[in-house]
Design a protein around this motif. Structure first.
Motif, PDB file in Angstrom:
ATOM      1  N   LEU A   1       0.824  -1.189   0.000  1.00 19.51           N
ATOM      2  CA  LEU A   1       0.000   0.000   0.000  1.00 19.51           C
ATOM      3  C   LEU A   1       0.870   1.254   0.000  1.00 19.51           C
ATOM      4  CD1 LEU A   1      -3.080   0.208   0.027  1.00 19.51           C
ATOM      5  CD2 LEU A   1      -2.843   1.145   2.290  1.00 19.51           C
ATOM      6  N   HIS A   2       2.151   1.051  -0.091  1.00 23.96           N
ATOM      7  CA  HIS A   2       3.040   2.208  -0.153  1.00 23.96           C
ATOM      8  C   HIS A   2       2.552   3.090  -1.287  1.00 23.96           C
ATOM      9  CE1 HIS A   2       6.593   4.587  -1.046  1.00 23.96           C
ATOM     10  NE2 HIS A   2       6.418   4.216  -2.279  1.00 23.96           N
ATOM     11  N   VAL A   3       2.323   4.343  -0.997  1.00 25.37           N
ATOM     12  CA  VAL A   3       1.789   5.203  -2.035  1.00 25.37           C
ATOM     13  C   VAL A   3       2.865   6.159  -2.524  1.00 25.37           C
ATOM     14  CG1 VAL A   3      -0.077   6.723  -2.688  1.00 25.37           C
ATOM     15  CG2 VAL A   3      -0.453   4.996  -0.968  1.00 25.37           C
ATOM     16  N   TRP A   4       3.050   7.221  -1.796  1.00 25.86           N
ATOM     17  CA  TRP A   4       3.980   8.234  -2.263  1.00 25.86           C
ATOM     18  C   TRP A   4       5.125   8.419  -1.294  1.00 25.86           C
ATOM     19  CZ3 TRP A   4      -0.720  11.711  -3.654  1.00 25.86           C
ATOM     20  CH2 TRP A   4      -1.197  11.335  -4.904  1.00 25.86           C
TER      21      TRP A   4
ATOM     22  N   ASP B   1       8.825   8.426  -9.664  1.00 25.74           N
ATOM     23  CA  ASP B   1       7.869   7.825  -8.739  1.00 25.74           C
ATOM     24  C   ASP B   1       6.851   6.965  -9.481  1.00 25.74           C
ATOM     25  OD1 ASP B   1       6.669   7.703  -6.013  1.00 25.74           O
ATOM     26  OD2 ASP B   1       4.983   8.555  -7.099  1.00 25.74           O
ATOM     27  N   LEU B   2       6.684   7.174 -10.761  1.00 30.70           N
ATOM     28  CA  LEU B   2       5.706   6.371 -11.504  1.00 30.70           C
ATOM     29  C   LEU B   2       6.144   4.909 -11.506  1.00 30.70           C
ATOM     30  CD1 LEU B   2       4.864   8.521 -14.657  1.00 30.70           C
ATOM     31  CD2 LEU B   2       3.596   8.326 -12.520  1.00 30.70           C
ATOM     32  N   GLU B   3       5.166   4.026 -11.298  1.00 33.54           N
ATOM     33  CA  GLU B   3       5.500   2.608 -11.299  1.00 33.54           C
ATOM     34  C   GLU B   3       5.619   2.100 -12.726  1.00 33.54           C
ATOM     35  OE1 GLU B   3       6.101   0.801  -8.642  1.00 33.54           O
ATOM     36  OE2 GLU B   3       5.630   2.396  -7.203  1.00 33.54           O
ATOM     37  N   HIS B   4       5.001   2.808 -13.623  1.00 39.00           N
ATOM     38  CA  HIS B   4       5.022   2.392 -15.017  1.00 39.00           C
ATOM     39  C   HIS B   4       5.401   3.614 -15.840  1.00 39.00           C
ATOM     40  CE1 HIS B   4       2.848  -0.498 -17.988  1.00 39.00           C
ATOM     41  NE2 HIS B   4       4.112  -0.299 -18.270  1.00 39.00           N
TER      42      HIS B   4
ATOM     43  N   ASN C   1       4.537   4.713 -19.401  1.00 37.23           N
ATOM     44  CA  ASN C   1       3.164   5.005 -19.769  1.00 37.23           C
ATOM     45  C   ASN C   1       2.817   6.457 -19.487  1.00 37.23           C
ATOM     46  OD1 ASN C   1       1.971   2.937 -21.040  1.00 37.23           O
ATOM     47  ND2 ASN C   1       0.695   2.246 -19.342  1.00 37.23           N
TER      48      ASN C   1
ATOM     49  N   ARG D   1       0.511   8.648 -21.490  1.00 38.76           N
ATOM     50  CA  ARG D   1      -0.940   8.483 -21.375  1.00 38.76           C
ATOM     51  C   ARG D   1      -1.608   9.699 -20.739  1.00 38.76           C
ATOM     52  NH1 ARG D   1      -3.615   4.252 -23.947  1.00 38.76           N
ATOM     53  NH2 ARG D   1      -2.264   2.437 -24.000  1.00 38.76           N
ATOM     54  N   PHE D   2      -0.786  10.458 -19.955  1.00 42.12           N
ATOM     55  CA  PHE D   2      -1.332  11.658 -19.323  1.00 42.12           C
ATOM     56  C   PHE D   2      -1.878  12.619 -20.374  1.00 42.12           C
ATOM     57  CE2 PHE D   2       1.431  10.433 -15.750  1.00 42.12           C
ATOM     58  CZ  PHE D   2       0.577  10.673 -14.696  1.00 42.12           C
TER      59      PHE D   2
ATOM     60  N   MET E   1      -4.646  15.547 -10.968  1.00 40.79           N
ATOM     61  CA  MET E   1      -3.381  15.181 -11.571  1.00 40.79           C
ATOM     62  C   MET E   1      -3.411  15.414 -13.066  1.00 40.79           C
ATOM     63  SD  MET E   1      -1.189  11.778 -10.939  1.00 40.79           S
ATOM     64  CE  MET E   1      -0.794  11.885  -9.227  1.00 40.79           C
ATOM     65  N   SER E   2      -4.569  15.187 -13.664  1.00 41.41           N
ATOM     66  CA  SER E   2      -4.699  15.459 -15.086  1.00 41.41           C
ATOM     67  C   SER E   2      -4.583  16.966 -15.342  1.00 41.41           C
ATOM     68  CB  SER E   2      -6.050  14.922 -15.579  1.00 41.41           C
ATOM     69  OG  SER E   2      -6.125  14.996 -16.965  1.00 41.41           O
TER      70      SER E   2
ATOM     71  N   PRO F   1      -5.619  10.186 -13.742  1.00 37.55           N
ATOM     72  CA  PRO F   1      -5.314  11.157 -14.789  1.00 37.55           C
ATOM     73  C   PRO F   1      -5.324  10.567 -16.195  1.00 37.55           C
ATOM     74  CG  PRO F   1      -3.305  10.510 -13.679  1.00 37.55           C
ATOM     75  CD  PRO F   1      -4.417   9.776 -13.000  1.00 37.55           C
ATOM     76  N   THR F   2      -5.289   9.254 -16.293  1.00 40.35           N
ATOM     77  CA  THR F   2      -5.177   8.679 -17.636  1.00 40.35           C
ATOM     78  C   THR F   2      -6.426   7.928 -18.066  1.00 40.35           C
ATOM     79  OG1 THR F   2      -4.289   6.596 -16.828  1.00 40.35           O
ATOM     80  CG2 THR F   2      -2.699   8.344 -17.308  1.00 40.35           C
TER      81      THR F   2
ATOM     82  N   SER G   1      -0.332   4.416 -15.552  1.00 39.17           N
ATOM     83  CA  SER G   1       1.056   4.862 -15.500  1.00 39.17           C
ATOM     84  C   SER G   1       1.663   4.609 -14.122  1.00 39.17           C
ATOM     85  CB  SER G   1       1.137   6.351 -15.832  1.00 39.17           C
ATOM     86  OG  SER G   1       0.526   7.091 -14.790  1.00 39.17           O
ATOM     87  N   GLY G   2       0.857   4.074 -13.202  1.00 37.20           N
ATOM     88  CA  GLY G   2       1.384   3.800 -11.863  1.00 37.20           C
ATOM     89  C   GLY G   2       1.631   5.044 -11.048  1.00 37.20           C
ATOM     90  N   CYS G   3       0.800   6.076 -11.228  1.00 35.77           N
ATOM     91  CA  CYS G   3       1.013   7.318 -10.476  1.00 35.77           C
ATOM     92  C   CYS G   3       0.524   7.176  -9.040  1.00 35.77           C
ATOM     93  CB  CYS G   3       0.321   8.493 -11.141  1.00 35.77           C
ATOM     94  SG  CYS G   3      -1.471   8.510 -10.922  1.00 35.77           S
ATOM     95  N   LYS G   4      -0.295   6.166  -8.775  1.00 34.65           N
ATOM     96  CA  LYS G   4      -0.733   5.814  -7.428  1.00 34.65           C
ATOM     97  C   LYS G   4      -1.713   6.794  -6.808  1.00 34.65           C
ATOM     98  CE  LYS G   4       3.591   5.320  -6.644  1.00 34.65           C
ATOM     99  NZ  LYS G   4       4.927   5.161  -6.100  1.00 34.65           N
TER     100      LYS G   4
ATOM    101  N   ILE H   1      -4.522   4.889  -5.404  1.00 39.64           N
ATOM    102  CA  ILE H   1      -4.245   4.181  -4.149  1.00 39.64           C
ATOM    103  C   ILE H   1      -4.420   5.149  -2.994  1.00 39.64           C
ATOM    104  CG2 ILE H   1      -2.530   2.901  -2.840  1.00 39.64           C
ATOM    105  CD1 ILE H   1      -1.310   1.971  -5.395  1.00 39.64           C
TER     106      ILE H   1
ATOM    107  N   ARG I   1      -6.250  -1.188  -3.293  1.00 41.17           N
ATOM    108  CA  ARG I   1      -5.444  -1.219  -4.518  1.00 41.17           C
ATOM    109  C   ARG I   1      -3.968  -1.402  -4.211  1.00 41.17           C
ATOM    110  NH1 ARG I   1      -7.235   2.064  -9.084  1.00 41.17           N
ATOM    111  NH2 ARG I   1      -9.457   1.673  -9.237  1.00 41.17           N
TER     112      ARG I   1
ATOM    113  N   GLY J   1       3.690  -3.092 -13.211  1.00 40.41           N
ATOM    114  CA  GLY J   1       3.764  -1.682 -12.842  1.00 40.41           C
ATOM    115  C   GLY J   1       2.407  -1.017 -12.866  1.00 40.41           C
TER     116      GLY J   1
END
Lengths: 328, 784, 182, 395
Positions: free
Chosen positions: A17-20, A78-81, A84, A87-88, A98-99, C73-74, C93-96, C99, C107, C114
């Motif tokens: 659950l680690h987020v930021w 920080d993005l896990e992916h 991608n 995609r933003f 965020m968007s 956002p995506t 994109s895994g911005c979390k 979560i 989640r 990712g």
């Protein structure tokens, strides 16, 4: 005694659950400074009789895109992916701060670079860049090409300054709103977080600028402004806490994180004392005695600004609706 | 290709790509979102039955691209009814356990030194056969003992019977359910068997004495438990621990450990004195009521109060609840009932209580089960048993034991001052004896005395490391087995079939038994080609179609009446032909004919010590599954449950790691976190059994948590049937700083090993030994 | 509203917290080691010997007003068919942010892709024509019921009409569609 | 750490931690006023041109020593609540050396670096950064080279105090340090005058130097304080309180198996063998040793022949809870072991009486009458026959 057992993962560690982490805290801090620089720069060009700035002041706008790039690098890390990330820019999600942020950042770059360019040219007057050597002809070609653009920018300087002012404000507010809209994290869930982050960002920006060899007039202006900003920030922090204290149980237990919980000591020492009270007193004393604001208070303000984001990012994630999260 | 064409094609491609990418965005309105199919639905779905515990639920195994992806319940199976417990769902974790034994092994140094060599099946089987024949020639067939746990053990039992040894023991008898079966047998003339004939689904009042349904995940029982709750049945739970079942109960009696019999007597006192018992039923079926009535007179709830610590009013209230719900009331017999050495008498008290409530043979009590008759395979006939089992030093010991005592065989392996040992060789099938039998030191001592030890197992468990020959067996998903036709609500037969071919060089149990049989001159006992052919022959004799069974997994027989009121025969196979409230058999052997309380049988823990209780977790079948990575994710290690106030005394916080040391100074090899809880009696601490594994070959489970078995150095033997009461050990807490040298946990293992001698050798383990699946019995229900 | 509106009901009275739903889900959905889409949450309150226990099988609540969807956002987190909340791993994109936005901790980031992952109400099973989720199918106490709220005849509708129920953190304003029977 | 400022019960641990903040500010302020924010001033110490640091440090040690002694003697401070760094001599020697090198290089110690930074000196910022990097580097280094761990774990890890380590009484040590301080002051003055000739005096050095006379006078005063403190032994703490407990209450607690209950029979071994169940016979004077092993927070019930002790010796551990059994052994006999005559009570009270009498029977060892069934053999109705066994099943 109440015993909780959660099979999700381990109750307090909850690795999945680690987020930021620190990346986000750093990004929010840098974003705040960038927002402040843009606002100040914008204001400078909106002023009625702009006096010639010091060289440092003229060059400082470059920090906006620079620090923003640094911040976005951390954001990207920080993005896990991360691959991608494009995609933003495939969608615009109206409900997602965020968007909004992603698109604001896209607009911030041209606007801040343009104003920085104009500011630099204005301060230095003559041609920039290498006058001889292998790159000189290329540079010459470039400046000629850009001359048109520059002319256009100068013609629309007020608009450009206004756009910087607005985009800077948007950036500053967005960093707060990003957290503030998370209903799941009671500590963040306050509309005051946007203004708070903007004001704190501006205060940090003023402090950041004070680190450079500015003119005395500029220093005094920034010192005075910072003093006001600190006072406003203190007021906002107070209101934010009052708001949490008067809301439901979840908000109250979230507030307890900084008023008797694990984040208390760090919050009150680094954010309140080091970041607000001491610089406030220091700057007030300096200005009162007619001295030019120095760098010590500025460094403290920067420390406080970073601490505010750091602590809010981590404490916010520790707050939650379900009891197991508030326990953290 | 011309350059121009190339460019044209290139730009066309670029434009096309741009268009396509544009089309995938929201701007074009085609930004469709999709989830992902995990691709686990089977291309093939094979019915079989489960082997994660011993309930044997029907399963459907999904196979995709040759891999088992998931396991579901077989809706046609009367035990699983289409649902599974977590262990059953996690069966693939055993199949794909990277620690599995892959090849037959032969020991190449001193026993316990644990250096093994990979050999071929022929070489391994030759060594085993040679030893079997040598032992038979020198000491007689009776000098070879079989410890067996798990359904595949049937093949080995068959081999042993053919070989001529009566020494076939399952630790699940004397270390687990034996006292209960004897106690019920003495009272009703019936054991409760497995699966138990408890009609939980229809009961109006369910009484659990130390039985922790819900943590003890015997599937059908838990399904029926939920049905009973849904129907609004009254749940009464007696347990020093606030178990999950206690959490569902209307009345929880937090009894002082060891005093259950006092409570049962007080309950019976209330039922009889206040007239709540089933007079007609007792008059019609029971024997010795007047004696019982007189016997019960002094056992008032007030009498029970200082012993059990239970409020007399609560005892009265709960007794009246039972009386009010009769006959649809069930005092559950429990499963692992080897607690305090008086277990047969306690089980008898439970049986008598049920008899007073008229629940045997009644809806909501105990149903009368029926089984499908499937004729046996024709064999030449087993060798007559000339020798008595070696588990008792004299025949008069434990006169009412009706199965061989595993710990007795273990003791018979150790020479005494009176003479040489009577057992010279062991075959251990799926039974991890150090975690199963009480006092592991005794086990290691016996192992050192053996001339020959062969294990048949799946994982390199502790006992495997001590073996001379290790035979890697296939898991239940890779093999066919004996048909399953247990007595149940409906008669039925189920089949276990090979879902995927055996991995590595593992072989099914039937193959191992047959190959061994052929080598020791018993080919007549293994005339079938494989177990499927064996099953088919038996099924055909019973008039059943093997293909249907293979396709469906189960075949149901015609339903039979299961309650007296439906016409089930009220037959009691006791000497009096009635329900014996007063047991003539016990009287004849000099035991209390009616359960009697003896104050001196219960002792208090020494100061600073706490009674060690142990039980099950729903996600594990003891040590059998602690290395299962799928299940281990949910529960990786056990915790020491400590009463909150006791923890405060010791300054222990939740999550602090501790070692446990018992009254004999034996310390656990590893540490475990403390669970500070209100959920346990201050006199006791609780552990889930099966953790703290010392076999290094179990790379996932090694060193995680505390093994309660190594702390069980004392046990009280039930004089009636030889069950080993294991809840008579006391432990205290040691902090890691008191135990560990600076180098940390690894060092600890060695120290612990030195202190206990035997484990030192386990610590040297270098190759995977063999191993096992089972730890069988020592788990079980906590109790008072 | 037309079409189905899927919801889940868990009976806390019969749930024994055995975690069959957890293991069943792991196998059915092939979740990565150490992560799961559902979990057991148990709470014991009181003092020995007067104790109370609640056991809940928890997972994504498929909220009507899902904060995860609104912060995404995506567009990866979206409201899928039947009102369920789904994640498109291709877009994530895994911005979390989701979560952080989820009050239920439902989640996690799948370390293999990712992308953020969570309970889908076994959407792949529903698409394949099955009417149960994996957790419901496996549950030995049959404490988990999945179904259509818009169908008044469905088991979930019937249970919610006849039994007392609660949802988790109603104050979070997410309007969850995962109900717990008392 | 915060005890002297805040009582332990004040707020949460985190709030108490905050007490460090004002203390820190005060400390920083004094350092800054003392000129310690100036790296040149500090560096001058090493060139022996300015001995202020030396003198201030010595004064600080003396002040702290005497302050602690004084406050302790006044009963304002409990030393057991003070955190004292454990001693790891080798590690501290190496660390001290490294710190010294850094000190010389930067002219700042960690504390003064912060002060100096607050004064707006950028070199201090760099020094602070260096400190942070050094700490982080060490943390990473220990992970990378486990052998480093051996170094920083070397030493006893116990708290060893100078008086204990040297075997000198604290008073003597205190006076000795005082003497050394006076000599050092005088010496420092000399050294300063000698070396200052070689360079210019450091800016900001307070001109009126501490005079030798002043130092000696102060030393004499301090010695007086020390002597006073030493002459007055710390007042003995009041003995732990004892609450009474009724015999029946104790009996019920025993039946409930209340956690952490220890019963002491103060009549000792020699008394009659009859005791409250689970009671340990011990003589009053031997009890302290036994009690020292009992976990804190336990309840200790004590009783004598016929009375409950109302107070216990002061050397008994203070973190235990003491309760005295009312009426002592006689009270137990009278109230617990003697059954109540049932006839005296109304019907409603019969339940309570029955309960109390069973408690009485239980503790006095009077078992229920032997079961009648054992003596009455029932008619034997042997039908015999084999029993169908439902065999099998694992566990």
């Amino acid at each position: 005694m109440t015993e909780l057992e959660s099979g999700r993962n381990h109750l307090l560690i909850d690795p999945s659950l680690h987020v930021w982490g620190w990346q986000i805290a750093l990004y929010l801090f840098l974003g705040g400074i960038v927002a402040g620089i843009m606002v100040f720069t914008g204001l400078r060009f909106l002023g009625r009789t702009p006096r010639p700035p010091s060289l440092a002041m003229a060059l400082i706008p470059w920090f906006a895109p620079l620090l923003l790039s640094l911040g976005m690098l951390f954001l990207w890390l920080d993005l896990e992916h991360p691959f991608n990330a494009w995609r933003f820019y495939m969608v615009f999600q109206v409900s997602s701060p965020m968007s909004w942020g992603a698109w604001i950042l896209l607009a911030v770059y041209p606007s801040s670079v343009a104003l920085a360019w104009v500011s630099t040219r204005e301060a230095l007057g003559g041609p920039l860049g290498p006058r001889d050597g292998p790159w000189s002809s290329l540079w010459l070609w470039l400046t000629r090409r850009l001359a048109g653009v520059e002319g256009w920018l100068r013609a629309h300087l007020r608009g450009l300054a206004l756009s910087n002012l607005l985009l800077g404000s948007a950036l500053g507010i967005y960093t707060g709103i990003l957290l503030g809209t998370m209903a799941a994290r009671p500590l963040w869930n306050s509309p005051l977080l946007g203004p708070l982050f903007l004001v704190s960002g501006m205060s940090s920006a003023a402090a950041f600028m004070l680190l450079y060899p500015l003119s005395e007039r500029e220093r005094v202006f920034l010192g005075r402004t910072d003093l006001t900003l600190i006072l406003v920030e203190m007021g906002l922090l107070f209101l934010w806490m009052v708001g949490l204290a008067s809301a439901g149980a979840a908000s109250q237990s979230a507030l307890a994180l900084v008023t008797g919980g694990p984040f208390t000591a760090s919050f009150w020492s680094f954010v309140v004392a080091v970041g607000l009270v001491v610089p406030l007193v220091a700057e007030w004393v300096e200005l009162r005695h007619g001295q030019v604001p120095g760098r010590s208070a500025a460094v403290l303000v920067l420390i406080g600004g970073f601490a505010l984001r750091w602590i809010l990012v981590f404490a916010g994630q520790a707050s939650g609706w379900s009891s197991e999260m508030a326990l953290m | 290709m011309k350059r121009r064409t190339f460019i044209r094609l290139g730009s066309a491609g670029a434009i096309g790509a741009a268009t396509v990418s544009g089309l995938t965005t929201n701007w074009f309105g085609f930004y469709e979102s999709r989830g992902k199919d995990p691709q686990t639905e089977g291309e093939r779905v094979v019915p079989s039955f489960c082997e994660l515990c011993f309930w044997k639920c029907g399963i459907l195994v999904h196979v995709r691209e040759g891999r088992v992806t998931k396991i579901k319940g077989n809706p046609k199976d009367p035990l699983s009814n289409g649902h599974l417990c977590p262990r059953g769902a996690g069966g693939a974790g055993i199949l794909y356990d990277p620690d599995r034994l892959k090849k037959p092994l032969i020991r190449r140094s001193k026993r316990g030194g644990d250096a093994f060599e990979d050999v071929s099946w022929d070489a391994a089987l030759d060594v085993v056969a040679e030893n079997f024949e040598r032992i038979k020639a020198r000491w007689g067939a009776g000098a070879l003992a079989l410890f067996s746990h798990g359904y595949g053990g049937n093949w080995m039992k068959h081999l042993f019977r053919a070989y001529g040894s009566p020494n076939i023991a399952a630790p699940s008898y004397a270390q687990c359910r034996g006292p209960r079966d004897v106690g019920f047998d003495l009272t009703f003339g019936w054991g409760v068997g497995s699966p138990e004939n408890t009609d939980i689904a229809h009961t109006r009042c369910l009484v659990l004495v130390g039985s922790h349904l819900g943590e003890n995940m015997h599937n059908t029982q838990v399904q029926e438990f939920a049905q009973a709750i849904r129907r609004g049945a009254t749940i009464i739970v007696v347990d020093p621990r606030f178990s999950v079942a206690a959490g569902k109960s209307h009345e929880w009696l937090p009894i002082r450990p060891g005093t259950d019999l006092a409570l049962l007597l007080a309950w019976m006192h209330v039922l009889v004195e206040e007239g709540w018992y089933d007079k007609d039923y007792v008059e019609k079926y029971a024997f010795g009521f007047e004696q019982l009535q007189a016997h019960l007179r002094p056992y008032t709830p007030e009498w029970a109060y200082p012993r059990t610590g239970l409020d007399p009013e609560q005892i009265r209230r709960t007794a009246r609840m039972m009386g009010g719900a009769r006959p649809a009331v069930l005092v559950h017999p429990g499963r692992r009932v080897t607690w305090y050495g008086n277990d047969t008498q306690r089980s008898r008290a439970i049986a008598i209580l049920n008899a007073l409530l008229g629940s045997w043979g009644r809806k909501g009590g105990f149903f009368i089960p029926s089984a499908l008759e499937i004729p046996p395979y024709e064999y030449p006939g087993y060798v007559d048993r000339e020798v008595a089992p070696a588990d008792r030093s004299e025949p008069s010991q434990y006169p009412l034991a009706d199965e061989v005592l595993a710990q007795g065989l273990c003791q018979a392996t150790i020479p005494t001052s009176l003479g040489d040992s009577r057992i010279k060789g062991w075959m251990v099938y799926g039974s991890n004896l150090p975690l199963t039998l009480p006092n592991p030191r005794e086990v290691f001592r016996a192992v050192q005395e053996l001339e020959f030890l062969v294990t048949v197992d799946i994982l390199p468990s502790e006992i495997v490391g001590w073996s001379d020959v290790v035979l890697p067996e296939s898991t239940y998903l890779e093999r066919c087995d004996e048909l399953l036709a247990p007595p149940w609500r409906v008669p039925y037969v189920a089949v276990r079939q090979e879902v995927v071919p055996p991995m590595y060089e593992s072989r099914p149990g039937w193959w191992i038994a047959r190959e061994l049989g052929k080598r020791i001159g018993l080919p007549d006992f293994f005339p079938w080609a494989d177990s499927m052919e064996y099953a088919k022959t038996r099924l055909e004799k019973a008039g059943l179609d093997c293909h249907t069974l293979q396709r469906e997994g189960v075949i149901l027989g015609a339903p039979q009446p299961i309650y007296f009121e439906e016409g089930a025969p009220a037959v009691f196979y006791t000497p009096s032909g009635k329900i014996e409230l007063y047991s003539q058999r016990l009287a004849a052997h000099g035991f209390d004919p009616i359960p009697t309380w003896h104050d001196e049988e219960v002792e208090d823990p020494p100061p600073g010590y706490y009674r060690l209780l142990f039980g099950r977790s729903p996600v594990h079948s003891f040590g059998r599954t602690t290395n299962n990575r799928l299940l281990g994710q949910v529960m990786e290690e056990n915790a020491v449950w400590v009463n909150r106030r006791v923890a405060e005394q010791w300054g222990l916080a939740d999550g602090d790691r501790v070692y446990l040391q018992n009254q004999d100074g034996v310390r656990s090899s590893f540490s475990a976190p403390v669970k500070v809880t209100e959920r346990i009696h201050p006199d006791a601490v609780y552990l889930v059994h099966g953790f703290g594994r010392k076999a290094r070959g179990l790379s996932f489970a090694f060193g995680k948590g505390i093994d309660d078995a190594e702390l069980i150095t004392r046990y009280k033997t039930d004089p009636i049937m030889g069950g080993t009461g294991m809840n008579v050990n006391y432990v205290t807490f040691l902090r890691p700083s008191q135990v560990e040298p600076a180098s940390g946990e690894t060092g600890t293992v060695d120290t612990a090993a030195q202190s206990s001698g035997e484990t030192g050798m386990m610590g040297e383990k270098t190759t995977p030994g063999g191993g096992a699946a089972a730890t069988g019995t020592a788990g079980g229900e906590v109790t008072a | 509203m037309k079409g189905p509106r899927y919801a889940m009901v868990v009976d806390t009275r019969t749930c024994v917290g055995c975690a069959a739903c957890v293991i069943g889900c792991k196998a059915e959905n092939d979740t990565p080691d150490g992560y799961s889409r559902d979990w057991i949450h148990s709470l014991v309150a009181g003092e020995f010997p007067r104790l109370r226990m609640t056991i809940e099988s928890r997972r994504c609540n498929h909220c009507e007003k899902a904060p995860c969807v609104s912060v995404c956002p995506t567009g990866a987190s979206h409201v899928g068919p039947g009102g369920t909340v789904q994640v498109d791993p291709e877009k994530c994109s895994g911005c979390k942010a989701c979560i952080a936005a989820c009050p239920y901790g439902a989640r996690y980031v799948d370390p293999r892709s990712g992308a953020v992952d969570k309970c889908t109400f076994c959407w792949h099973r529903l698409e394949a024509g099955k009417t149960t989720t994996s957790c419901q199918e496996i549950c030995p106490t049959q404490s988990i019921v999945f179904g259509d709220l818009n169908d008044p005849e469905s088991e979930v509708s019937r249970l919610l009409k006849t039994r007392k129920w609660y949802v988790l953190q109603p104050d979070a304003g997410t309007a969850p569609k995962h109900f717990y029977l008392e | 750490m915060s005890t002297p400022l805040f009582p332990l019960a004040f707020g949460s641990e985190d709030w108490r931690l905050l007490s460090g903040l004002p203390v820190g500010f005060l400390f920083g302020f004094v350092l800054e006023r003392g000129g310690f924010g100036n790296a040149r001033r500090l560096a001058a110490q090493f060139y022996l041109r300015d001995m202020t640091v030396f003198k201030v440090m010595f004064t600080a040690i003396l002040t702290a020593m005497m302050g602690l002694f004084g406050l302790e003697a006044a009963g304002l401070v409990d030393r057991s609540h003070l955190w004292i760094n454990p001693t790891f001599l080798p590690a501290q020697a190496v660390g001290g050396f490294l710190l010294g090198v850094g000190f010389i290089l930067s002219g700042l110690c960690p504390g003064t670096a912060v002060v100096s930074m607050a004064s707006g000196r950028l070199d201090a910022l760099v020094a602070l950064l260096g400190i942070v990097v050094g700490i982080a580097g060490f943390a990473v280094g220990v992970d990378l080279f486990p052998s480093l761990e051996a170094l920083y774990q070397a030493g006893t890890g116990q708290v060893s105090l100078l008086p204990d380590a040297l075997g000198v009484p604290p008073l003597v040590l205190g006076l000795a340090i005082l003497g050394v301080a006076v000599l050092a002051f005088l010496g420092a003055e000399k050294v300063e005058t000698r070396f200052q000739g070689h360079g210019s005096p450091v800016e900001g050095t307070p001109s009126p130097r501490p005079r030798a006379e002043f130092a000696v006078a102060a030393a004499l005063g301090a010695a007086g304080v020390l002597a006073l403190v030493a002459a007055r032994p710390p007042s003995p703490p009041p003995p732990p309180a004892v609450e009474p407990v009724a015999p029946l209450e104790l009996a019920e607690a025993l039946i409930r198996r209340e956690a952490g209950l220890l019963i002491l029979d103060l009549r000792g071994e020699s008394a009659e063998t009859e005791r409250v169940p689970g009671a340990h016979p011990v003589r009053r004077e031997e009890a302290a040793g036994l009690l020292a092993q009992i976990p804190a927070g336990s309840t200790v019930v004590i009783y004598d022949g016929d009375a409950a002790p109302t107070e216990v010796p002061p050397d008994w551990p203070r973190l235990l809870r003491y309760r005295g059994l009312q009426g002592g052994w006689e009270g137990w006999k009278r109230e617990v072991l003697t059954p109540m005559p049932a006839s005296h009570f109304s019907l409603e009270e019969q339940g309570r009486v029955a309960r109390q009498n069973q408690i009485s029977a239980y503790f006095s060892g009077a078992s229920p009458a032997p079961p009648a069934a054992a003596t009455a053999p029932p008619p034997a109705v042997i039908t015999g026959g084999a029993t169908p066994k439902k065999k099998g099943g694992g566990c």
